[in-house]
Write a protein that holds these residues in place. Structure first.
Motif, PDB file in Angstrom:
ATOM      1  N   ALA A 214       0.833  -1.206   0.000  1.00  9.31           N
ATOM      2  CA  ALA A 214       0.000   0.000   0.000  1.00  9.31           C
ATOM      3  C   ALA A 214       0.867   1.254   0.000  1.00  9.31           C
ATOM      4  O   ALA A 214       0.619   2.199  -0.767  1.00  9.31           O
ATOM      5  CB  ALA A 214      -0.934  -0.001   1.203  1.00  9.31           C
ATOM      6  N   LYS A 215       1.896   1.271   0.831  1.00 15.01           N
ATOM      7  CA  LYS A 215       2.793   2.435   0.877  1.00 15.01           C
ATOM      8  C   LYS A 215       3.506   2.616  -0.459  1.00 15.01           C
ATOM      9  O   LYS A 215       3.661   3.736  -0.952  1.00 15.01           O
ATOM     10  CB  LYS A 215       3.825   2.254   1.993  1.00 15.01           C
ATOM     11  CG  LYS A 215       3.278   2.434   3.391  1.00 15.01           C
ATOM     12  CD  LYS A 215       4.378   2.220   4.434  1.00 15.01           C
ATOM     13  CE  LYS A 215       3.842   2.366   5.841  1.00 15.01           C
ATOM     14  NZ  LYS A 215       4.894   2.090   6.853  1.00 15.01           N
ATOM     15  N   ALA A 216       3.948   1.508  -1.056  1.00 16.95           N
ATOM     16  CA  ALA A 216       4.680   1.587  -2.321  1.00 16.95           C
ATOM     17  C   ALA A 216       3.802   2.125  -3.446  1.00 16.95           C
ATOM     18  O   ALA A 216       4.213   3.008  -4.213  1.00 16.95           O
ATOM     19  CB  ALA A 216       5.236   0.219  -2.696  1.00 16.95           C
ATOM     20  N   THR A 217       2.591   1.594  -3.557  1.00 18.91           N
ATOM     21  CA  THR A 217       1.717   2.023  -4.655  1.00 18.91           C
ATOM     22  C   THR A 217       1.208   3.445  -4.446  1.00 18.91           C
ATOM     23  O   THR A 217       1.041   4.199  -5.413  1.00 18.91           O
ATOM     24  CB  THR A 217       0.541   1.046  -4.830  1.00 18.91           C
ATOM     25  OG1 THR A 217      -0.138   0.883  -3.584  1.00 18.91           O
ATOM     26  CG2 THR A 217       1.037  -0.318  -5.297  1.00 18.91           C
ATOM     27  N   GLU A 218       1.009   3.835  -3.199  1.00 19.23           N
ATOM     28  CA  GLU A 218       0.606   5.220  -2.918  1.00 19.23           C
ATOM     29  C   GLU A 218       1.692   6.210  -3.346  1.00 19.23           C
ATOM     30  O   GLU A 218       1.399   7.358  -3.672  1.00 19.23           O
ATOM     31  CB  GLU A 218       0.340   5.404  -1.422  1.00 19.23           C
ATOM     32  CG  GLU A 218      -0.965   4.786  -0.934  1.00 19.23           C
ATOM     33  CD  GLU A 218      -1.015   4.682   0.590  1.00 19.23           C
ATOM     34  OE1 GLU A 218      -0.084   5.220   1.255  1.00 19.23           O
ATOM     35  OE2 GLU A 218      -1.964   4.060   1.108  1.00 19.23           O
ATOM     36  N   ARG A 219       2.937   5.761  -3.354  1.00 19.15           N
ATOM     37  CA  ARG A 219       4.064   6.636  -3.660  1.00 19.15           C
ATOM     38  C   ARG A 219       4.621   6.414  -5.055  1.00 19.15           C
ATOM     39  O   ARG A 219       5.772   6.742  -5.342  1.00 19.15           O
ATOM     40  CB  ARG A 219       5.151   6.452  -2.591  1.00 19.15           C
ATOM     41  CG  ARG A 219       4.733   7.082  -1.265  1.00 19.15           C
ATOM     42  CD  ARG A 219       5.461   6.524  -0.067  1.00 19.15           C
ATOM     43  NE  ARG A 219       4.983   7.160   1.158  1.00 19.15           N
ATOM     44  CZ  ARG A 219       3.849   6.844   1.785  1.00 19.15           C
ATOM     45  NH1 ARG A 219       3.065   5.900   1.279  1.00 19.15           N
ATOM     46  NH2 ARG A 219       3.487   7.473   2.881  1.00 19.15           N
ATOM     47  N   GLY A 220       3.814   5.828  -5.939  1.00 18.12           N
ATOM     48  CA  GLY A 220       4.202   5.715  -7.337  1.00 18.12           C
ATOM     49  C   GLY A 220       4.810   4.397  -7.745  1.00 18.12           C
ATOM     50  O   GLY A 220       5.179   4.213  -8.908  1.00 18.12           O
ATOM     51  N   GLY A 221       4.923   3.445  -6.816  1.00 17.54           N
ATOM     52  CA  GLY A 221       5.390   2.120  -7.183  1.00 17.54           C
ATOM     53  C   GLY A 221       4.287   1.345  -7.893  1.00 17.54           C
ATOM     54  O   GLY A 221       3.109   1.690  -7.811  1.00 17.54           O
ATOM     55  N   VAL A 222       4.667   0.277  -8.595  1.00 21.74           N
ATOM     56  CA  VAL A 222       3.707  -0.538  -9.336  1.00 21.74           C
ATOM     57  C   VAL A 222       3.756  -1.964  -8.799  1.00 21.74           C
ATOM     58  O   VAL A 222       4.832  -2.562  -8.689  1.00 21.74           O
ATOM     59  CB  VAL A 222       4.026  -0.542 -10.845  1.00 21.74           C
ATOM     60  CG1 VAL A 222       3.047  -1.436 -11.600  1.00 21.74           C
ATOM     61  CG2 VAL A 222       3.983   0.884 -11.403  1.00 21.74           C
ATOM     62  N   LEU A 223       2.597  -2.498  -8.452  1.00 21.88           N
ATOM     63  CA  LEU A 223       2.503  -3.884  -8.005  1.00 21.88           C
ATOM     64  C   LEU A 223       2.518  -4.793  -9.226  1.00 21.88           C
ATOM     65  O   LEU A 223       1.688  -4.669 -10.115  1.00 21.88           O
ATOM     66  CB  LEU A 223       1.212  -4.096  -7.200  1.00 21.88           C
ATOM     67  CG  LEU A 223       0.938  -5.518  -6.705  1.00 21.88           C
ATOM     68  CD1 LEU A 223       2.009  -5.976  -5.733  1.00 21.88           C
ATOM     69  CD2 LEU A 223      -0.452  -5.600  -6.075  1.00 21.88           C
TER      70      LEU A 223
END
Length: 265
Positions: A214-223
């Motif tokens: 959740a933190k990664a995708t909120e900050r522009g990361g891609v799952l």
């Protein structure tokens, strides 16, 4: 002599055009704090988990700008000798052994299937100060479309023995040093787009896989995959905002039985 047994994953770093962006992203996702940038060594900046060195980030050197990627370093007692074995077994050296002050000697190489990795001969810098705790490295897997090439190469360069998953539908092997498993090797299937090159996937430990995603995708990361729970933990594969692939794993959340492995003759 190498501080870690030869072939042991001992360090990880990555180049980022936006160094501050990388520090902000991984600081939020993995809880890293960062030391002072070392201008003498190209603004190489160590990352810390709970005060222990676990990785590093660095801006690209002139002419090396491009796709960001995590690089995993394998321990060597003699980087020059390892370089010769790499070349003798069909690999190539991308950066010949280079002494980094009194910290140690590094080199970059590529296996015959295209997997890039590093080699580290320790000096005063012995590698990871922590592993398998939140924020720290805990596992790595060679992802390759030509597993037979990687399986011939890595055990010829490093003292690995191999076992394979007994399930004939999954092409997965473990690289062992004595009775210790140090890396996995997975064949890349059709789920990997053709433009994704072979690579060494680095896993960082987290306390909660879903919260980290959740933190990664909120900050522009891609799952890219997961989260999924296995006998070894709950993990997910991600790409950071600058394109570097990595995975996160909560090793305390497990499900199912450990798969049976069989020796490789």
């Amino acid at each position: 002599m190498a501080v870690q047994p030869e072939g042991t994953p001992c360090w990880a770093d990555a180049m980022f055009a936006d160094l501050d962006g990388a520090k902000s992203f991984y600081g939020e996702v993995l809880g890293w704090t960062f030391g002072e940038s070392s201008s003498e060594f190209g603004n190489y900046t160590q990352a810390y988990a709970d005060g222990k060195a676990v990785a590093a980030v660095v801006p690209p050197m002139p002419g090396q700008e491009g796709h960001s990627a995590w690089c995993l370093y394998l321990a060597s007692p003699d980087a020059e000798a390892t370089a010769a074995k790499i070349r003798d077994n069909g690999g190539e050296t991308l950066m010949d052994p280079m002494q980094v002050g009194d910290f140690g000697t590094m080199m970059l190489a590529r296996d015959p299937s295209g997997v890039v990795f590093g080699v580290w001969q320790a000096g005063t810098h012995e590698g990871f100060e922590a592993q398998a705790v939140p924020g720290a490295f805990c596992w790595a897997e060679v992802f390759t479309r030509e597993p037979e090439k990687s399986d011939a190469f890595f055990p010829a360069v490093f003292p690995y023995s191999m076992v394979k998953m007994a399930d004939e539908h999954v092409d997965f092997r473990l690289y062992n040093l004595g009775d210790k498993t140090v890396m996995g090797r997975m064949k890349m299937g059709d789920e990997f787009p053709p433009e994704v090159p072979p690579y060494l996937n680095v896993y960082f430990t987290v306390a909660d896989c879903d919260a980290a995603v959740a933190k990664a995708t909120e900050r522009g990361g891609v799952l890219r995959f997961g989260p999924m729970t296995m006998p070894f933990g709950r993990f997910a594969a991600l790409t950071d905002p600058q394109g570097a692939a990595f995975s996160v794993i909560d090793v305390n959340t497990t499900e199912g039985d450990v798969p049976k492995m069989s020796p490789v003759s």
